[in-house]
Design a protein around this motif. Structure first.
Motif, PDB file in Angstrom:
ATOM      1  N   HIS A   1      11.973   9.901 -27.460  1.00 49.89           N
ATOM      2  CA  HIS A   1      11.263  10.466 -26.312  1.00 49.89           C
ATOM      3  C   HIS A   1      10.386   9.400 -25.654  1.00 49.89           C
ATOM      4  O   HIS A   1       9.864   8.504 -26.323  1.00 49.89           O
ATOM      5  CB  HIS A   1      10.366  11.617 -26.753  1.00 49.89           C
ATOM      6  N   GLY A   2      10.179   9.535 -24.316  1.00 48.16           N
ATOM      7  CA  GLY A   2       9.278   8.640 -23.600  1.00 48.16           C
ATOM      8  C   GLY A   2       7.814   9.012 -23.807  1.00 48.16           C
ATOM      9  O   GLY A   2       7.483   9.983 -24.503  1.00 48.16           O
ATOM     10  N   TYR A   3       6.951   8.262 -23.175  1.00 46.13           N
ATOM     11  CA  TYR A   3       5.500   8.413 -23.329  1.00 46.13           C
ATOM     12  C   TYR A   3       4.912   9.099 -22.096  1.00 46.13           C
ATOM     13  O   TYR A   3       5.370   8.877 -20.965  1.00 46.13           O
ATOM     14  CB  TYR A   3       4.867   7.029 -23.512  1.00 46.13           C
ATOM     15  N   ALA A   4       3.884   9.915 -22.306  1.00 39.61           N
ATOM     16  CA  ALA A   4       3.221  10.604 -21.185  1.00 39.61           C
ATOM     17  C   ALA A   4       2.195   9.665 -20.554  1.00 39.61           C
ATOM     18  O   ALA A   4       1.015   9.672 -20.928  1.00 39.61           O
ATOM     19  CB  ALA A   4       2.552  11.884 -21.688  1.00 39.61           C
ATOM     20  N   PHE A   5       2.652   8.860 -19.632  1.00 40.53           N
ATOM     21  CA  PHE A   5       1.752   7.911 -18.967  1.00 40.53           C
ATOM     22  C   PHE A   5       0.743   8.660 -18.090  1.00 40.53           C
ATOM     23  O   PHE A   5       1.073   9.658 -17.461  1.00 40.53           O
ATOM     24  CB  PHE A   5       2.564   6.912 -18.135  1.00 40.53           C
ATOM     25  N   LEU A   6      -0.488   8.178 -18.081  1.00 39.87           N
ATOM     26  CA  LEU A   6      -1.593   8.876 -17.437  1.00 39.87           C
ATOM     27  C   LEU A   6      -1.568   8.708 -15.922  1.00 39.87           C
ATOM     28  O   LEU A   6      -1.501   7.593 -15.410  1.00 39.87           O
ATOM     29  CB  LEU A   6      -2.927   8.367 -17.997  1.00 39.87           C
ATOM     30  N   GLY A   7      -1.632   9.837 -15.198  1.00 43.28           N
ATOM     31  CA  GLY A   7      -1.571   9.824 -13.742  1.00 43.28           C
ATOM     32  C   GLY A   7      -2.677   9.020 -13.099  1.00 43.28           C
ATOM     33  O   GLY A   7      -2.511   8.488 -11.999  1.00 43.28           O
ATOM     34  N   GLU A   8      -3.817   8.899 -13.772  1.00 41.41           N
ATOM     35  CA  GLU A   8      -4.949   8.158 -13.184  1.00 41.41           C
ATOM     36  C   GLU A   8      -4.644   6.674 -12.998  1.00 41.41           C
ATOM     37  O   GLU A   8      -5.338   5.981 -12.245  1.00 41.41           O
ATOM     38  CB  GLU A   8      -6.193   8.327 -14.052  1.00 41.41           C
ATOM     39  N   TYR A   9      -3.605   6.179 -13.684  1.00 45.16           N
ATOM     40  CA  TYR A   9      -3.270   4.762 -13.576  1.00 45.16           C
ATOM     41  C   TYR A   9      -2.085   4.501 -12.639  1.00 45.16           C
ATOM     42  O   TYR A   9      -1.652   3.360 -12.496  1.00 45.16           O
ATOM     43  CB  TYR A   9      -2.955   4.174 -14.960  1.00 45.16           C
ATOM     44  N   PHE A  10      -1.537   5.563 -12.032  1.00 45.36           N
ATOM     45  CA  PHE A  10      -0.460   5.358 -11.066  1.00 45.36           C
ATOM     46  C   PHE A  10      -1.030   4.733  -9.799  1.00 45.36           C
ATOM     47  O   PHE A  10      -2.148   5.037  -9.389  1.00 45.36           O
ATOM     48  CB  PHE A  10       0.231   6.675 -10.719  1.00 45.36           C
ATOM     49  N   ALA A  11      -0.261   3.847  -9.168  1.00 41.77           N
ATOM     50  CA  ALA A  11      -0.748   3.138  -7.992  1.00 41.77           C
ATOM     51  C   ALA A  11       0.424   2.791  -7.082  1.00 41.77           C
ATOM     52  O   ALA A  11       1.594   2.948  -7.445  1.00 41.77           O
ATOM     53  CB  ALA A  11      -1.491   1.864  -8.410  1.00 41.77           C
ATOM     54  N   ASP A  12       0.099   2.323  -5.872  1.00 41.43           N
ATOM     55  CA  ASP A  12       1.134   1.903  -4.926  1.00 41.43           C
ATOM     56  C   ASP A  12       1.790   0.603  -5.364  1.00 41.43           C
ATOM     57  O   ASP A  12       2.943   0.332  -5.022  1.00 41.43           O
ATOM     58  CB  ASP A  12       0.534   1.734  -3.525  1.00 41.43           C
ATOM     59  N   VAL A  13       1.062  -0.220  -6.071  1.00 34.29           N
ATOM     60  CA  VAL A  13       1.607  -1.461  -6.631  1.00 34.29           C
ATOM     61  C   VAL A  13       1.067  -1.607  -8.043  1.00 34.29           C
ATOM     62  O   VAL A  13       0.069  -0.992  -8.410  1.00 34.29           O
ATOM     63  CB  VAL A  13       1.212  -2.699  -5.784  1.00 34.29           C
ATOM     64  N   GLY A  14       1.705  -2.426  -8.839  1.00 30.88           N
ATOM     65  CA  GLY A  14       1.259  -2.621 -10.206  1.00 30.88           C
ATOM     66  C   GLY A  14       2.162  -3.597 -10.928  1.00 30.88           C
ATOM     67  O   GLY A  14       2.953  -4.324 -10.305  1.00 30.88           O
ATOM     68  N   THR A  15       2.083  -3.588 -12.240  1.00 29.87           N
ATOM     69  CA  THR A  15       2.870  -4.528 -13.041  1.00 29.87           C
ATOM     70  C   THR A  15       4.142  -3.894 -13.597  1.00 29.87           C
ATOM     71  O   THR A  15       5.094  -4.597 -13.931  1.00 29.87           O
ATOM     72  CB  THR A  15       2.020  -5.061 -14.200  1.00 29.87           C
ATOM     73  N   HIS A  16       4.140  -2.567 -13.743  1.00 31.69           N
ATOM     74  CA  HIS A  16       5.293  -1.872 -14.302  1.00 31.69           C
ATOM     75  C   HIS A  16       5.619  -0.634 -13.469  1.00 31.69           C
ATOM     76  O   HIS A  16       4.756  -0.084 -12.792  1.00 31.69           O
ATOM     77  CB  HIS A  16       5.017  -1.446 -15.753  1.00 31.69           C
TER      78      HIS A  16
END
Length: 418
Positions: A16-31
């Motif tokens: 199963h994948g990981y529940a990545f936190l919505g607060e860290y979503f952005a228009d640009v990033g590293t991943h």
């Protein structure tokens, strides 16, 4: 050739994948956090361009995907995606969230990854996965349920031969898709150069003048959409009246047609209505080579219809004319999506109305510039359409072969000796 009956769980396990936190979503990033939206319905990895979900937060170890990893959609984000699989094209950038599973082979010496990829995208297997799912609004399955799916597999040598035949089609499809992306980016770059940055042929000798849109080249006009080109709305014939639908031959598009295809041109719609359904509803027929724009909920899916068509009420369709030719209009609509989204309103879902759309300011260049742009871009668009149709033919052939190869109906060893 010998085949054996087994369960998918005998061949693989799913992480199963990981529940990545919505607060860290952005228009640009590293991943980029992958979702089922990164899959094509028929399988395969889908780039989402500006709509990718970038992540800038901490990443637990073991959730960064590598090139060649096989992932499967565990959640039906859109109809048809549940159980779809894709092979990761690049290492170190993609993350899989809890809606996806990472496929890990139990014995890589006896099971071929590409063969498993095609197994997941076989209708027979996808139906079993869908039947295993639960949920009302959004259906979801689990690794243990996928493990119980029944399959038949040959020796690893035959698996590789079958995967090789099918992947040859996929490579041709990907090559055509790559050419389409290049042509689309060339046309869009030219539009921006001429009509956004005003670096068109001869621009050095044209002075800028003030306008409501800022400084523009002298001789260009700021108009309203209503004064520049016609638009058309849509409607839905009653589903309760069979005469509006049964045997219908008139193309009738819904937003999902455009969002699932993601192509510049649409040759056909998934639904069709009858002439009576057209007359007795608010749907309106518009000519081939118009620009369809989804205008509610998902605002900004855009495509050109290649045949006369109509749409449901979730569209604004723009009709080109002599002053606003087709591909200039297509790229203006594409570039203006942020404006449409900003002007949208609504409590349940956002929508830009036709009334508001008509008031949008439209920058009209001189005719010789739009004609010049059309002369350059129209051949590119023609190539894109030809490549799209080539892809459709390749997919049809691959999809006819796939169940016959995976069920053993076609003897691959006999093909080798033919």
């Amino acid at each position: 050739m010998s085949w054996r009956d087994c369960n998918l769980g005998d061949l693989l396990e799913i992480k199963h994948g990981y529940a990545f936190l919505g607060e860290y979503f952005a228009d640009v990033g590293t991943h980029i956090v992958l979702t089922p939206g990164n899959f094509f319905d028929e399988g395969g990895f889908k780039q989402k361009g500006d709509k990718e979900k970038w992540y800038r937060g901490p990443i637990p170890s073991g959730y960064v995907l590598n090139e060649g990893d096989l992932i499967v959609a565990m959640t039906e984000q859109a109809e048809g995606l549940l159980g779809s699989s894709a092979i990761i094209p690049r290492s170190g950038i993609y993350l899989h969230n809890q809606r996806l599973g990472l496929v890990q082979l139990r014995d890589a010496g006896q099971t071929d990854t590409r063969f498993v990829y095609y197994i997941f995208n076989w209708k027979h297997v996808r139906q079993q996965i869908r039947a295993s799912a639960s949920g009302t609004k959004i259906r979801h399955t689990a690794p243990s349920r996928i493990a119980s799916v029944k399959v038949r597999v040959p020796s690893v040598a035959i698996q590789r031969r079958i995967a090789g035949i099918l992947s040859a089609y996929d490579e041709l499809i990907e090559n055509s898709q790559r050419r389409i992306r290049i042509l689309e980016s060339m046309a869009r770059a030219l539009y921006r150069e001429w009509f956004v940055h005003f670096r068109f042929p001869g621009h050095e000798s044209i002075r800028r003048v003030p306008s409501s849109l800022g400084e523009i080249p002298q001789g260009w006009e700021v108009k309203r959409v209503a004064d520049s080109f016609e638009i058309s709305g849509g409607g839905t014939p009653s589903r309760k009246e069979e005469r509006y639908w049964d045997g219908g031959a008139i193309q009738w598009f819904s937003p999902s047609d455009l969002t699932s295809a993601g192509t510049m041109f649409m040759d056909d719609s998934s639904d069709h209505i009858t002439a009576l359904g057209l007359v007795e509803s608010s749907a309106r027929l518009f000519p081939a080579m118009s620009v369809m724009l989804t205008s509610r909920a998902t605002i900004g899916a855009i495509a050109i219809n290649t045949r006369e068509a109509c749409t449901n009420q979730g569209f604004i369709t723009c009709l080109p004319n002599d002053r606003v030719p087709l591909y200039f209009l297509f790229h203006w609509v594409t570039e203006s999506v942020p404006t449409f989204q900003r002007l949208a309103s609504g409590a349940t879902f956002k929508e830009i109305s036709r009334g508001v759309f008509k008031t949008i300011e439209f920058l009209q260049p001189p005719a010789q510039l739009t004609e010049g742009f059309e002369a350059v871009v129209a051949p590119m668009a023609g190539q894109i359409l030809a490549l799209q149709r080539q892809i459709q033919n390749l997919r049809r052939t691959r999809d006819l072969l796939l169940p016959r190869l995976l069920s053993g109906q076609i003897d691959v060893e006999a093909l080798d000796h033919a």
